[in-house]
Design a protein around this motif. Sequence first.
Motif, short mmCIF file in Angstrom:
data_model
loop_
_atom_site.label_atom_id
_atom_site.label_comp_id
_atom_site.label_asym_id
_atom_site.label_seq_id
_atom_site.Cartn_x
_atom_site.Cartn_y
_atom_site.Cartn_z
N LEU A 1 0.83 -1.21 0.00
CA LEU A 1 0.00 0.00 0.00
C LEU A 1 0.86 1.25 0.00
O LEU A 1 0.58 2.23 -0.70
CB LEU A 1 -0.95 0.00 1.20
N LEU A 2 1.94 1.21 0.76
CA LEU A 2 2.84 2.36 0.81
C LEU A 2 3.42 2.67 -0.58
O LEU A 2 3.48 3.83 -1.00
CB LEU A 2 3.97 2.09 1.81
N GLU A 3 3.81 1.61 -1.29
CA GLU A 3 4.30 1.80 -2.66
C GLU A 3 3.26 2.50 -3.53
O GLU A 3 3.57 3.43 -4.27
CB GLU A 3 4.58 0.43 -3.31
N THR A 4 2.04 2.00 -3.41
CA THR A 4 0.96 2.55 -4.21
C THR A 4 0.70 4.01 -3.85
O THR A 4 0.47 4.86 -4.72
CB THR A 4 -0.31 1.71 -4.03
N TRP A 5 0.77 4.29 -2.55
CA TRP A 5 0.62 5.66 -2.09
C TRP A 5 1.69 6.56 -2.69
O TRP A 5 1.41 7.70 -3.11
CB TRP A 5 0.70 5.74 -0.57
N ALA A 6 2.90 6.05 -2.72
CA ALA A 6 4.02 6.86 -3.23
C ALA A 6 3.77 7.28 -4.67
O ALA A 6 3.99 8.43 -5.05
CB ALA A 6 5.33 6.10 -3.10
N GLU A 7 3.28 6.33 -5.47
CA GLU A 7 2.98 6.66 -6.87
C GLU A 7 1.88 7.71 -6.96
O GLU A 7 1.97 8.67 -7.73
CB GLU A 7 2.53 5.41 -7.64
N ALA A 8 0.86 7.51 -6.17
CA ALA A 8 -0.27 8.45 -6.20
C ALA A 8 0.19 9.84 -5.76
O ALA A 8 -0.20 10.86 -6.35
CB ALA A 8 -1.39 7.95 -5.30
N LEU A 9 1.03 9.88 -4.74
CA LEU A 9 1.48 11.18 -4.24
C LEU A 9 2.42 11.87 -5.21
O LEU A 9 2.50 13.10 -5.25
CB LEU A 9 2.14 11.02 -2.87
N GLN A 10 3.13 11.08 -6.02
CA GLN A 10 3.94 11.70 -7.06
C GLN A 10 3.05 12.43 -8.06
O GLN A 10 3.38 13.53 -8.51
CB GLN A 10 4.81 10.66 -7.76
N PHE A 11 1.95 11.81 -8.36
CA PHE A 11 0.98 12.47 -9.25
C PHE A 11 0.48 13.76 -8.62
O PHE A 11 0.44 14.81 -9.27
CB PHE A 11 -0.18 11.52 -9.54
N THR A 12 0.11 13.68 -7.36
CA THR A 12 -0.35 14.88 -6.66
C THR A 12 0.72 15.96 -6.70
O THR A 12 0.43 17.13 -6.95
CB THR A 12 -0.70 14.54 -5.20
N GLN A 13 1.95 15.54 -6.47
CA GLN A 13 3.05 16.50 -6.45
C GLN A 13 3.20 17.20 -7.80
O GLN A 13 3.36 18.43 -7.86
CB GLN A 13 4.35 15.78 -6.11
N GLU A 14 3.10 16.43 -8.87
CA GLU A 14 3.19 17.03 -10.22
C GLU A 14 2.11 18.07 -10.42
O GLU A 14 2.36 19.16 -10.94
CB GLU A 14 3.04 15.93 -11.29
N ARG A 15 0.90 17.70 -10.04
CA ARG A 15 -0.22 18.61 -10.26
C ARG A 15 -0.12 19.85 -9.40
O ARG A 15 -0.44 20.95 -9.83
CB ARG A 15 -1.54 17.88 -10.00
#
Lengths: 134, 134
Positions: free
Chosen positions: A108-122
């Motif tokens: 789940l942490l891995e998945t969170w990291a990917e999602a948060l990278q998206f958030t960071q880009e936006r």
Amino acid sequence: MHKSPHPHRGRRSRGRRRAEDGTWRVKPPLTPLIEPALLLALRDGTAHGYDLADQIADYLGLKRIDHGNLYRGLRRLEEEGIVTSQWNDGDLGRSKRTYALTDTGESLLETWAEALQFTQERLSALLDSYERKS
Amino acid sequence: MHKSPHPHRGRRSRGRRRAEDGTWRVKPPLTPLIEPALLLALRDGTAHGYDLADQIADYLGLKRIDHGNLYRGLRRLEEEGIVTSQWNDGDLGRSKRTYALTDTGESLLETWAEALQFTQERLSALLDSYERKS
DNA sequence: TGACATATATGTGTTTCACATATATGTTAC
DNA sequence: GTAACATATATGTGAAACACATATATGTCA
């Protein structure tokens, strides 16, 4: 825990309020980062709820995070198989519950990291756009 | 709008769910950015709610943003003096409400930008920390 | 002994969010 | 011409998230 009057506590509104002098006060949105921060903290080893509160507050630059919601959240994460816990009664001090990350939790942490990278880009794009014509 | 049964709609939970194959699906936290994005969009000129929905979705990389909440949000922003609106009846098509940013709204946008920079720093720190020992 | 920190927990009202539906009008394809 | 679809605004609503408060137990330190 029986009566709790709570008469009129000031309204909260989309994380913002106007100060007396008319300027705005807004809270940086950080609560969605609490769960990822918690999992990240547990990746580096087991911890108690109280410790986690401090670590997360430190990560996120918050004075303190709400203990009530944290403990409830931890129990929910356990129900979902994301963390496990066990009591440490033998130690000195009030007995503590020690939390650890499960394999599911790590994934789940891995998945969170990917999602948060998206958030960071936006978020970056949004701030760039703000700067571009101020 | 009278009955609306809504029997059992799948539970939503902290932006995450487990897929059939056991892998996690999480939603990048973006909803707190909607209001700032909206104000930013209005800084570049007036717009209708429907247009704003598209612009914001574009900014944030969302397929679509919820119209119901957007229109309610706009009316609330107007109550708070952050935006103003006026109907455009004369034009072709369904009549639209055109929104514009007030001075108060502009100052709120500034304040939002500062707050979001803080969020960005913390988010970056979190992701760095994640990368540092994976 | 009184104040304070550690540690976990529940109570609870308000706000936010996601999803659904209602309504009206304009456009395009059949 | 009508069905399907896009534009445009709006309300309904239950669940989840959030903020703030309190309860309880224990350890430390002055």
